[in-house]
Design a protein around this motif. Structure first.
Motif, PDB file in Angstrom:
ATOM      1  N   MET A  75       0.842  -1.190   0.000  1.00 54.93           N
ATOM      2  CA  MET A  75       0.000   0.000   0.000  1.00 54.93           C
ATOM      3  C   MET A  75       0.885   1.251   0.000  1.00 54.93           C
ATOM      4  N   SER A  76       0.546   2.210  -0.858  1.00 53.34           N
ATOM      5  CA  SER A  76       1.370   3.419  -0.924  1.00 53.34           C
ATOM      6  C   SER A  76       1.132   4.278   0.318  1.00 53.34           C
ATOM      7  N   ARG A  77       2.057   5.186   0.528  1.00 50.53           N
ATOM      8  CA  ARG A  77       1.971   6.052   1.709  1.00 50.53           C
ATOM      9  C   ARG A  77       0.731   6.945   1.633  1.00 50.53           C
ATOM     10  N   THR A  78       0.424   7.430   0.433  1.00 49.52           N
ATOM     11  CA  THR A  78      -0.752   8.289   0.263  1.00 49.52           C
ATOM     12  C   THR A  78      -2.023   7.497   0.594  1.00 49.52           C
ATOM     13  N   SER A  79      -2.089   6.264   0.109  1.00 50.13           N
ATOM     14  CA  SER A  79      -3.279   5.437   0.345  1.00 50.13           C
ATOM     15  C   SER A  79      -3.463   5.178   1.831  1.00 50.13           C
ATOM     16  N   LEU A  80      -2.361   4.902   2.516  1.00 47.44           N
ATOM     17  CA  LEU A  80      -2.454   4.611   3.954  1.00 47.44           C
ATOM     18  C   LEU A  80      -3.005   5.815   4.712  1.00 47.44           C
ATOM     19  N   LEU A  81      -2.422   6.979   4.406  1.00 50.36           N
ATOM     20  CA  LEU A  81      -2.878   8.178   5.110  1.00 50.36           C
ATOM     21  C   LEU A  81      -4.336   8.498   4.776  1.00 50.36           C
ATOM     22  N   SER A  82      -4.695   8.358   3.494  1.00 53.06           N
ATOM     23  CA  SER A  82      -6.078   8.629   3.084  1.00 53.06           C
ATOM     24  C   SER A  82      -7.028   7.678   3.793  1.00 53.06           C
ATOM     25  N   LEU A  83      -6.631   6.416   3.863  1.00 56.16           N
ATOM     26  CA  LEU A  83      -7.456   5.398   4.531  1.00 56.16           C
ATOM     27  C   LEU A  83      -7.695   5.765   5.995  1.00 56.16           C
ATOM     28  N   ILE A  84      -6.622   6.200   6.658  1.00 56.03           N
ATOM     29  CA  ILE A  84      -6.755   6.560   8.081  1.00 56.03           C
ATOM     30  C   ILE A  84      -7.677   7.774   8.238  1.00 56.03           C
ATOM     31  N   VAL A  85      -7.493   8.763   7.347  1.00 61.03           N
ATOM     32  CA  VAL A  85      -8.322   9.978   7.426  1.00 61.03           C
ATOM     33  C   VAL A  85      -9.796   9.630   7.234  1.00 61.03           C
ATOM     34  N   TYR A  86     -10.102   8.823   6.190  1.00 62.12           N
ATOM     35  CA  TYR A  86     -11.497   8.440   5.943  1.00 62.12           C
ATOM     36  C   TYR A  86     -12.055   7.633   7.117  1.00 62.12           C
ATOM     37  N   ALA A  87     -11.233   6.767   7.665  1.00 58.60           N
ATOM     38  CA  ALA A  87     -11.687   5.953   8.802  1.00 58.60           C
ATOM     39  C   ALA A  87     -12.020   6.849   9.987  1.00 58.60           C
ATOM     40  N   LEU A  88     -11.174   7.873  10.192  1.00 60.08           N
ATOM     41  CA  LEU A  88     -11.439   8.797  11.308  1.00 60.08           C
ATOM     42  C   LEU A  88     -12.719   9.603  11.054  1.00 60.08           C
ATOM     43  N   LEU A  89     -12.926  10.012   9.806  1.00 64.16           N
ATOM     44  CA  LEU A  89     -14.149  10.753   9.461  1.00 64.16           C
ATOM     45  C   LEU A  89     -15.389   9.904   9.738  1.00 64.16           C
ATOM     46  N   LEU A  90     -15.326   8.670   9.293  1.00 62.89           N
ATOM     47  CA  LEU A  90     -16.475   7.767   9.497  1.00 62.89           C
ATOM     48  C   LEU A  90     -16.683   7.469  10.976  1.00 62.89           C
ATOM     49  N   ALA A  91     -15.545   7.264  11.668  1.00 64.80           N
ATOM     50  CA  ALA A  91     -15.650   6.969  13.101  1.00 64.80           C
ATOM     51  C   ALA A  91     -16.272   8.156  13.835  1.00 64.80           C
ATOM     52  N   LEU A  96       5.234  11.207  -0.823  1.00 64.55           N
ATOM     53  CA  LEU A  96       3.865  10.694  -0.924  1.00 64.55           C
ATOM     54  C   LEU A  96       3.538  10.307  -2.367  1.00 64.55           C
ATOM     55  N   THR A  97       4.093  11.058  -3.297  1.00 59.73           N
ATOM     56  CA  THR A  97       3.897  10.700  -4.706  1.00 59.73           C
ATOM     57  C   THR A  97       5.272  10.547  -5.344  1.00 59.73           C
ATOM     58  N   GLY A  98       5.339   9.700  -6.294  1.00 58.20           N
ATOM     59  CA  GLY A  98       6.628   9.472  -6.958  1.00 58.20           C
ATOM     60  C   GLY A  98       6.441   9.132  -8.421  1.00 58.20           C
ATOM     61  N   THR A  99       7.432   9.453  -9.207  1.00 64.05           N
ATOM     62  CA  THR A  99       7.420   9.116 -10.636  1.00 64.05           C
ATOM     63  C   THR A  99       8.741   8.420 -10.945  1.00 64.05           C
ATOM     64  N   GLU A 100       8.654   7.346 -11.712  1.00 66.42           N
ATOM     65  CA  GLU A 100       9.893   6.672 -12.117  1.00 66.42           C
ATOM     66  C   GLU A 100      10.048   6.810 -13.626  1.00 66.42           C
ATOM     67  N   VAL A 101      11.201   7.288 -14.031  1.00 65.96           N
ATOM     68  CA  VAL A 101      11.459   7.498 -15.458  1.00 65.96           C
ATOM     69  C   VAL A 101      12.773   6.820 -15.821  1.00 65.96           C
ATOM     70  N   GLN A 102      12.797   6.208 -17.015  1.00 67.89           N
ATOM     71  CA  GLN A 102      14.060   5.631 -17.484  1.00 67.89           C
ATOM     72  C   GLN A 102      14.540   6.433 -18.680  1.00 67.89           C
ATOM     73  N   PHE A 103      15.795   6.823 -18.644  1.00 64.10           N
ATOM     74  CA  PHE A 103      16.394   7.556 -19.766  1.00 64.10           C
ATOM     75  C   PHE A 103      17.323   6.616 -20.504  1.00 64.10           C
ATOM     76  N   LYS A 104      17.118   6.516 -21.805  1.00 60.54           N
ATOM     77  CA  LYS A 104      17.922   5.586 -22.599  1.00 60.54           C
ATOM     78  C   LYS A 104      19.263   6.243 -22.960  1.00 60.54           C
ATOM     79  N   VAL A 105      20.306   5.700 -22.391  1.00 62.39           N
ATOM     80  CA  VAL A 105      21.671   6.158 -22.725  1.00 62.39           C
ATOM     81  C   VAL A 105      22.483   4.882 -22.949  1.00 62.39           C
ATOM     82  N   VAL A 106      22.898   4.669 -24.185  1.00 61.58           N
ATOM     83  CA  VAL A 106      23.538   3.384 -24.505  1.00 61.58           C
ATOM     84  C   VAL A 106      25.061   3.534 -24.577  1.00 61.58           C
ATOM     85  N   ASN A 107      25.739   2.670 -23.866  1.00 63.00           N
ATOM     86  CA  ASN A 107      27.198   2.559 -23.954  1.00 63.00           C
ATOM     87  C   ASN A 107      27.564   1.082 -23.959  1.00 63.00           C
TER      88      ASN A 107
END
Lengths: 168, 425
Positions: free
Chosen positions: B1-17, B140-151
């Motif tokens: 589970m991503s960090r954002t999802s965990l925090l969102s889940l806790i927040v929603y749970a607290l709202l409902l509670a 909390l959010t991340g992007t993974e990018v691959q740059f093609k550099v051939v040697n």
């Protein structure tokens, strides 16, 4: 040991102590010992670099704090416990990320910036939470339900929007 | 589970509670989490624009060497709070010094340089991409990018320099070289005597023969030319692989590299055939460029198993010019005698360089009477079939791999020193 590691351990200790004290003062020794066990296990997990444990531990801390508030334990201790847990959780992941750096990287600069940022966020969270603790408004259940639903939907849309356009 | 999802889940749970327990204080618990979530997401990374270059201090190296890799990353987009830059190193290579990844904050226009040293076993390696993982400040959010550099990086086999290798193929090429061409002309070795022809140098006149026959005779010398040499490297698994993961193939590759280097240095036209689970053919050519091609082919050479190429009888003779020199580098088995004799019968001059599998296996097997007995038996078998090869006109060299290849070559194929020849030994 880096500053972030020390603050992380301090955060876990403070969170554990706050929640333990809250339950202990209410003579709920079983819950107090449970919180203590979770906190000590978290410390041990961080020491042994068991990184997955931080998320369940944060969940346990927030649950304990929420339950404590529900049974009318001191709100200051419960909120402090949850915020300190959040700080520990954040720094646990940050120290893990720092380990991927090469020795030549400017980790101290990154650490300094992150500490400043996370301190401001935690302090802001505590201040707003503290402020709202004094606000007492009586509203009917239907309105409360509507507000909660609006908050949930609004928060979802805000998170989605920020994830898409947050950097711009 | 991503960090954002965990925090969102806790927040929603607290709202409902808070809603279901009608306990507003639970909402206050959600506030620090919401603040944290929004603080992270507000500075989520956008599109990652980086200029990436990679420079290798050398594109070729020996197995014991190291190559310094320098990766330069320039941020062409907006500032990046936290970027994990990781150069994807081929798995067979090891990072000896420095690190192939770094964690940085990159402001706009800033350049980050990653330097590390790699080493590895023989092979051809491709550095293909650089992986960059960008997070917001709170990850909390991340992007993974691959740059093609051939040697490309080649780890060449260890090269031993051989002196003159005596080969005498029946057919040579027209260019001057160092191989006796079985034809009279300009050279160093005496070839014969013929009638004097106008234009012959007075120094070439054979005065003894001229005096005896009252007619002028000239000495003829053996022409020395270059030749076609085909090196066949045996990469069959069944001849190279032994128990406990030991393999003779590295020795064969080393020998093939040394031979190719020596033949090319003599000016010959050299081709290489890798005979494994496929036929790897490096077309014959001369010179330094061909040396490079052969070394690259040898760097990539691997053993393999195939039913088609399980025996040497499928060596495609059409690849080699008729009556040229073929050098087979192989540990050899009894089944390989007939194909080599057949090559000899087709008119090729065949040389078999055979890394000795028995002494190789004995170097790591326990010193036991039964092992010794078995070794004696197989050694006799091997001696017999090598003798059979020699009698068929195949020049054979049994190489005990515990001894340096150049010394074994010099001892078994080199010209004996002058004083030894003078005493008739």
């Amino acid at each position: 040991m880096s500053v972030s590691t020390i603050v992380m351990y301090a955060g876990i200790l403070v969170g554990t102590a706050a929640l333990y004290l809250g339950y202990f003062l209410a003579d709920l020794d079983g819950f107090a010992l449970g919180v203590l066990a979770v906190g000590l296990l978290w410390l041990l997990a961080q020491w042994k670099r068991v990184y997955w444990y931080a998320s369940p531990a944060l969940l346990a801390f927030v649950t304990a704090a929420a339950y404590g508030l529900w049974i009318s334990l001191p709100a200051s201790l419960m909120t402090l416990g949850a915020v300190a847990g959040l700080l520990g959780w954040d720094l646990a992941d940050f120290t893990r990320r720092l380990r991927t750096a090469s020795p030549k990287d400017d980790t101290s600069g990154m650490e300094r910036r992150h500490m400043a940022r996370v301190s401001i966020v935690s302090a802001l969270g505590l201040v707003i939470a503290g402020f709202t603790a004094f606000v007492r408004v009586q509203i009917p259940f239907e309105l409360a339900l509507l507000l909660v639903l609006l908050a949930a939907v609004g928060l979802t849309r805000l998170v989605a929007w920020l994830q898409r356009y947050g950097g711009e | 589970m991503s960090r954002t999802s965990l925090l969102s889940l806790i927040v929603y749970a607290l709202l409902l509670a808070a809603l279901f327990t009608l306990h507003g204080e639970l909402l206050t618990l959600a506030i620090p989490l919401v603040v944290y979530l929004l603080a992270g997401l507000l500075r989520a990374p956008e599109e990652v624009k980086l200029g990436v270059t990679r420079h290798l201090s050398a594109e070729r190296m020996s197995p014991n060497g190291g190559v310094e890799v320098t990766v330069t990353v320039t941020n062409l987009g907006r500032a990046l709070e936290e970027a994990l830059i990781e150069d994807i190193v081929p798995p067979q290579l090891t990072v000896q010094d420095g690190s192939s990844r770094g964690l940085v904050s990159l402001s706009r226009g800033e350049t980050y340089t990653l330097t590390y040293t790699v080493a590895g076993p023989r092979g051809g390696y491709a550095f293909e991409a650089l992986r960059v993982k960008v997070n917001d400040a709170l990850a909390l959010t991340g992007t993974e990018v691959q740059f093609k550099v051939v040697n490309q990086l080649f780890v060449f086999p260890a090269l031993t320099h051989l002196r003159h290798i005596p080969i005498r193929p029946r057919r040579t090429r027209v260019y001057a070289g160092s191989i006796p061409a079985r034809a009279g002309g300009v050279g160093a070795e005496f070839f014969g005597v013929r009638s004097y022809q106008p234009g012959d140098s007075p120094r070439a006149i054979n005065w003894h023969a001229s005096a005896r026959h009252e007619e002028l005779f000239s000495n003829e010398f053996q022409q020395e030319r270059v030749s076609d040499v085909g090196i066949v490297l045996d990469g069959r698994l069944r001849t190279n692989a032994f128990g406990r993961g030991h393999s003779l193939f590295e020795y064969s590759v080393m020998a093939a590299a040394a031979l190719a280097d020596a033949f090319l240095a003599q000016g010959n036209r050299v081709g290489l055939l890798l005979y494994a689970n496929y036929l790897g053919w490096t077309f014959p050519a001369y010179g330094k460029v061909q040396r490079e091609r052969i070394l690259q082919a040898l760097a990539r050479a691997q053993t393999g198993e195939s039913q088609v190429f399980s025996a040497l009888e499928h060596i495609p003779t059409r690849l080699f010019p008729p009556e040229s020199q073929i050098v087979v580098v192989s540990p050899l088995t009894q089944d390989d005698v007939a194909p080599l004799v057949r090559l000899r019968g087709l008119g090729y001059q065949v040389m078999a360089i055979s890394p000795d599998p028995i002494s190789f296996e004995m170097s790591y097997l326990r010193d036991d009477p039964s092992v010794q007995m078995a070794a004696r038996v197989v050694r006799m078998e091997r001696a017999l079939f090598l003798q059979k090869l020699q009698r068929s006109g195949v020049q054979t060299l049994n190489w005990n791999v515990t001894q340096p290849f150049d010394q074994v070559m010099a001892r078994q194929l080199g010209r004996p020193p002058g004083w030894l020849r003078a005493v008739g030994r």
